[in-house]
Write a protein that holds these residues in place. Structure first.
Motif, PDB file in Angstrom:
ATOM      1  N   ASP A  32       0.814  -1.216   0.000  1.00 51.04           N
ATOM      2  CA  ASP A  32       0.000   0.000   0.000  1.00 51.04           C
ATOM      3  C   ASP A  32       0.848   1.265   0.000  1.00 51.04           C
ATOM      4  O   ASP A  32       0.321   2.369  -0.138  1.00 51.04           O
ATOM      5  CB  ASP A  32      -0.922   0.019   1.231  1.00 51.04           C
ATOM      6  CG  ASP A  32      -1.948  -1.103   1.197  1.00 51.04           C
ATOM      7  OD1 ASP A  32      -2.296  -1.537   0.085  1.00 51.04           O
ATOM      8  OD2 ASP A  32      -2.384  -1.554   2.270  1.00 51.04           O
ATOM      9  N   SER A  33       2.147   1.117   0.160  1.00 53.12           N
ATOM     10  CA  SER A  33       3.044   2.263   0.239  1.00 53.12           C
ATOM     11  C   SER A  33       3.362   2.805  -1.151  1.00 53.12           C
ATOM     12  O   SER A  33       3.191   2.124  -2.165  1.00 53.12           O
ATOM     13  CB  SER A  33       4.333   1.849   0.946  1.00 53.12           C
ATOM     14  OG  SER A  33       5.238   2.926   1.030  1.00 53.12           O
ATOM     15  N   ALA A  34       3.845   4.044  -1.188  1.00 58.89           N
ATOM     16  CA  ALA A  34       4.237   4.655  -2.461  1.00 58.89           C
ATOM     17  C   ALA A  34       5.480   3.973  -3.021  1.00 58.89           C
ATOM     18  O   ALA A  34       6.332   3.484  -2.274  1.00 58.89           O
ATOM     19  CB  ALA A  34       4.510   6.140  -2.258  1.00 58.89           C
ATOM     20  N   MET A  35       5.565   3.946  -4.339  1.00 63.44           N
ATOM     21  CA  MET A  35       6.747   3.393  -4.991  1.00 63.44           C
ATOM     22  C   MET A  35       7.824   4.467  -5.072  1.00 63.44           C
ATOM     23  O   MET A  35       7.578   5.568  -5.568  1.00 63.44           O
ATOM     24  CB  MET A  35       6.402   2.879  -6.387  1.00 63.44           C
ATOM     25  CG  MET A  35       7.557   2.153  -7.068  1.00 63.44           C
ATOM     26  SD  MET A  35       7.093   1.399  -8.644  1.00 63.44           S
ATOM     27  CE  MET A  35       6.899   2.869  -9.664  1.00 63.44           C
ATOM     28  N   VAL A  36       9.017   4.144  -4.595  1.00 61.76           N
ATOM     29  CA  VAL A  36      10.138   5.086  -4.604  1.00 61.76           C
ATOM     30  C   VAL A  36      10.821   5.095  -5.964  1.00 61.76           C
ATOM     31  O   VAL A  36      11.119   6.146  -6.535  1.00 61.76           O
ATOM     32  CB  VAL A  36      11.158   4.723  -3.508  1.00 61.76           C
ATOM     33  CG1 VAL A  36      12.368   5.648  -3.563  1.00 61.76           C
ATOM     34  CG2 VAL A  36      10.507   4.770  -2.142  1.00 61.76           C
ATOM     35  N   THR A  37      11.080   3.908  -6.476  1.00 61.87           N
ATOM     36  CA  THR A  37      11.768   3.764  -7.758  1.00 61.87           C
ATOM     37  C   THR A  37      11.585   2.338  -8.238  1.00 61.87           C
ATOM     38  O   THR A  37      10.888   1.533  -7.603  1.00 61.87           O
ATOM     39  CB  THR A  37      13.269   4.114  -7.625  1.00 61.87           C
ATOM     40  OG1 THR A  37      13.870   4.150  -8.926  1.00 61.87           O
ATOM     41  CG2 THR A  37      14.007   3.109  -6.758  1.00 61.87           C
ATOM     42  N   GLN A  38      12.192   2.025  -9.363  1.00 63.72           N
ATOM     43  CA  GLN A  38      12.193   0.671  -9.901  1.00 63.72           C
ATOM     44  C   GLN A  38      13.620   0.303 -10.297  1.00 63.72           C
ATOM     45  O   GLN A  38      14.369   1.156 -10.784  1.00 63.72           O
ATOM     46  CB  GLN A  38      11.299   0.571 -11.145  1.00 63.72           C
ATOM     47  CG  GLN A  38       9.831   0.841 -10.891  1.00 63.72           C
ATOM     48  CD  GLN A  38       9.053   0.971 -12.194  1.00 63.72           C
ATOM     49  OE1 GLN A  38       9.549   1.512 -13.179  1.00 63.72           O
ATOM     50  NE2 GLN A  38       7.821   0.476 -12.206  1.00 63.72           N
ATOM     51  N   LEU A  39      13.978  -0.949 -10.091  1.00 62.02           N
ATOM     52  CA  LEU A  39      15.237  -1.457 -10.618  1.00 62.02           C
ATOM     53  C   LEU A  39      14.950  -2.261 -11.875  1.00 62.02           C
ATOM     54  O   LEU A  39      13.883  -2.862 -12.021  1.00 62.02           O
ATOM     55  CB  LEU A  39      15.952  -2.340  -9.591  1.00 62.02           C
ATOM     56  CG  LEU A  39      16.357  -1.700  -8.265  1.00 62.02           C
ATOM     57  CD1 LEU A  39      17.320  -2.618  -7.514  1.00 62.02           C
ATOM     58  CD2 LEU A  39      16.968  -0.336  -8.461  1.00 62.02           C
ATOM     59  N   LEU A  40      15.913  -2.269 -12.769  1.00 64.98           N
ATOM     60  CA  LEU A  40      15.817  -3.018 -14.011  1.00 64.98           C
ATOM     61  C   LEU A  40      16.741  -4.229 -13.947  1.00 64.98           C
ATOM     62  O   LEU A  40      17.678  -4.269 -13.142  1.00 64.98           O
ATOM     63  CB  LEU A  40      16.193  -2.115 -15.191  1.00 64.98           C
ATOM     64  CG  LEU A  40      15.331  -0.852 -15.339  1.00 64.98           C
ATOM     65  CD1 LEU A  40      15.951   0.105 -16.348  1.00 64.98           C
ATOM     66  CD2 LEU A  40      13.911  -1.210 -15.745  1.00 64.98           C
ATOM     67  N   PHE A  41      16.479  -5.195 -14.801  1.00 67.82           N
ATOM     68  CA  PHE A  41      17.265  -6.426 -14.815  1.00 67.82           C
ATOM     69  C   PHE A  41      18.760  -6.113 -14.837  1.00 67.82           C
ATOM     70  O   PHE A  41      19.232  -5.289 -15.621  1.00 67.82           O
ATOM     71  CB  PHE A  41      16.900  -7.259 -16.046  1.00 67.82           C
ATOM     72  CG  PHE A  41      17.608  -8.586 -16.123  1.00 67.82           C
ATOM     73  CD1 PHE A  41      17.048  -9.719 -15.560  1.00 67.82           C
ATOM     74  CD2 PHE A  41      18.838  -8.703 -16.760  1.00 67.82           C
ATOM     75  CE1 PHE A  41      17.697 -10.948 -15.623  1.00 67.82           C
ATOM     76  CE2 PHE A  41      19.502  -9.921 -16.832  1.00 67.82           C
ATOM     77  CZ  PHE A  41      18.926 -11.044 -16.258  1.00 67.82           C
ATOM     78  N   GLY A  42      19.509  -6.776 -13.952  1.00 66.91           N
ATOM     79  CA  GLY A  42      20.962  -6.635 -13.927  1.00 66.91           C
ATOM     80  C   GLY A  42      21.483  -5.529 -13.036  1.00 66.91           C
ATOM     81  O   GLY A  42      22.693  -5.439 -12.805  1.00 66.91           O
ATOM     82  N   GLU A  43      20.598  -4.665 -12.514  1.00 61.80           N
ATOM     83  CA  GLU A  43      21.058  -3.611 -11.607  1.00 61.80           C
ATOM     84  C   GLU A  43      21.286  -4.207 -10.216  1.00 61.80           C
ATOM     85  O   GLU A  43      20.505  -5.036  -9.742  1.00 61.80           O
ATOM     86  CB  GLU A  43      20.047  -2.467 -11.549  1.00 61.80           C
ATOM     87  CG  GLU A  43      19.964  -1.693 -12.856  1.00 61.80           C
ATOM     88  CD  GLU A  43      19.146  -0.422 -12.749  1.00 61.80           C
ATOM     89  OE1 GLU A  43      19.648   0.639 -13.162  1.00 61.80           O
ATOM     90  OE2 GLU A  43      18.001  -0.489 -12.256  1.00 61.80           O
ATOM     91  N   CYS A  44      22.355  -3.760  -9.569  1.00 62.69           N
ATOM     92  CA  CYS A  44      22.756  -4.322  -8.279  1.00 62.69           C
ATOM     93  C   CYS A  44      22.354  -3.403  -7.131  1.00 62.69           C
ATOM     94  O   CYS A  44      22.112  -2.212  -7.323  1.00 62.69           O
ATOM     95  CB  CYS A  44      24.264  -4.548  -8.254  1.00 62.69           C
ATOM     96  SG  CYS A  44      24.848  -5.708  -9.509  1.00 62.69           S
ATOM     97  N   TYR A  45      22.321  -3.972  -5.943  1.00 65.60           N
ATOM     98  CA  TYR A  45      21.935  -3.198  -4.768  1.00 65.60           C
ATOM     99  C   TYR A  45      22.570  -3.778  -3.513  1.00 65.60           C
ATOM    100  O   TYR A  45      23.016  -4.928  -3.489  1.00 65.60           O
ATOM    101  CB  TYR A  45      20.409  -3.179  -4.612  1.00 65.60           C
ATOM    102  CG  TYR A  45      19.743  -4.542  -4.609  1.00 65.60           C
ATOM    103  CD1 TYR A  45      19.647  -5.300  -3.444  1.00 65.60           C
ATOM    104  CD2 TYR A  45      19.196  -5.077  -5.778  1.00 65.60           C
ATOM    105  CE1 TYR A  45      19.032  -6.544  -3.437  1.00 65.60           C
ATOM    106  CE2 TYR A  45      18.574  -6.316  -5.787  1.00 65.60           C
ATOM    107  CZ  TYR A  45      18.497  -7.050  -4.613  1.00 65.60           C
ATOM    108  OH  TYR A  45      17.895  -8.280  -4.612  1.00 65.60           O
ATOM    109  N   GLN A  46      22.615  -2.952  -2.478  1.00 61.52           N
ATOM    110  CA  GLN A  46      23.008  -3.396  -1.146  1.00 61.52           C
ATOM    111  C   GLN A  46      21.750  -3.655  -0.324  1.00 61.52           C
ATOM    112  O   GLN A  46      20.790  -2.890  -0.401  1.00 61.52           O
ATOM    113  CB  GLN A  46      23.853  -2.338  -0.445  1.00 61.52           C
ATOM    114  CG  GLN A  46      25.186  -2.051  -1.090  1.00 61.52           C
ATOM    115  CD  GLN A  46      26.013  -1.080  -0.279  1.00 61.52           C
ATOM    116  OE1 GLN A  46      26.125  -1.199   0.936  1.00 61.52           O
ATOM    117  NE2 GLN A  46      26.601  -0.099  -0.952  1.00 61.52           N
TER     118      GLN A  46
END
Length: 265
Positions: A32-46
């Motif tokens: 129900d929360s707002a979407m901050v952003t989207q990641l695309l295939f192959g993008e990395c994160y911590q």
């Protein structure tokens, strides 16, 4: 240790990679929360936190500097060595509106900005080995002005979506960041690269940045040449400069600022 008066547990030295077409990040650990952003295939994160029931994980997308929550089902962990290797070496970035790759025995569709972690220095033709269909470019090679505009034009008619980073829905600021990132230029959230220039010296591929200082709202326009600009008005569009200027004059903020910026050398 759990944060005091919080259901969030911090994590360190945990890393992941997006292995789906689009991965939404939410402001809070709920759909129900707002979407901050989207990641695309192959993008990395911590991975920097999780809920006490381990159903949601908080992640940091280093490329944009944005944080948000994903579900445990979408978490794809990778070793720290792979994470830093992916960040610090060249990769292929998808440029075609729709591409496809064979992944886990099926075709997975990829959108512009998706990443394939192969470089142009591979000893084999990676496209012959992974079943890829579409067009890509080496991220290490910076696009020229014509190539940047070609990348941008693929987003024409993309509707506005807060936090969106795809042709199906695009956040204005994040959309421009993504376009320049595909072209090989780093643009972290809120930190526009390049240099200010005189508006009289504007060239195709340069940016107009209109700021409403009281509302702290920013609008962007990419100059295409021949008095045409690429900009967001509920959807991405191309129009002549006069239409964009009329749009700006309709804004109510009395304190405004217009900057012309060249990101390409």
């Amino acid at each position: 240790m759990q944060k005091e008066k919080s259901s969030e547990w911090p994590l360190i030295d945990a890393f992941g990679i997006c292995r789906q077409t689009i991965l939404p990040l939410y402001r809070r650990p709920t759909f129900d929360s707002a979407m901050v952003t989207q990641l695309l295939f192959g993008e990395c994160y911590q991975t920097i936190g999780m809920t006490s029931d381990q159903q949601w994980f908080k992640i940091l997308h280093e490329d944009t500097g944005l944080q948000g929550w994903i579900t445990t089902q979408t978490l794809k962990e990778i070793p720290g060595a792979d994470y830093y290797n992916f960040l610090n070496r060249d990769f292929q970035v998808v440029t075609s509106p729709i591409a496809a790759i064979e992944y886990l025995g099926t075709n997975l569709y990829l959108l512009p900005g998706s990443r394939l972690h192969f470089s142009d220095l591979e000893l084999f033709n990676w496209q012959d080995h992974i079943g890829f269909t579409g067009s890509v470019r080496s991220h290490a090679i910076k696009a020229d002005r014509s190539q940047l505009i070609d990348i941008a034009i693929k987003y024409v008619n993309a509707p506005y979506q807060a936090g969106g980073r795809s042709i199906f829905g695009l956040d204005e600021r994040q959309g421009f960041e993504l376009i320049f990132s595909i072209a090989g230029y780093s643009w972290k959230s809120g930190k526009i690269p390049g240099r200010k220039i005189d508006p009289e010296l504007v060239l195709p591929g340069d940016l107009f940045i209109f700021r409403e200082l009281e509302k702290k709202q920013v609008n962007y326009a990419l100059y295409l040449g021949s008095e045409e600009v690429f900009w967001m008005d509920n959807r991405i569009k191309v129009s002549d400069m006069s239409e964009w200027e009329t749009f700006l004059r309709s804004r109510k903020d009395k304190q405004v600022e217009l900057e012309t910026r060249s990101i390409l050398s």
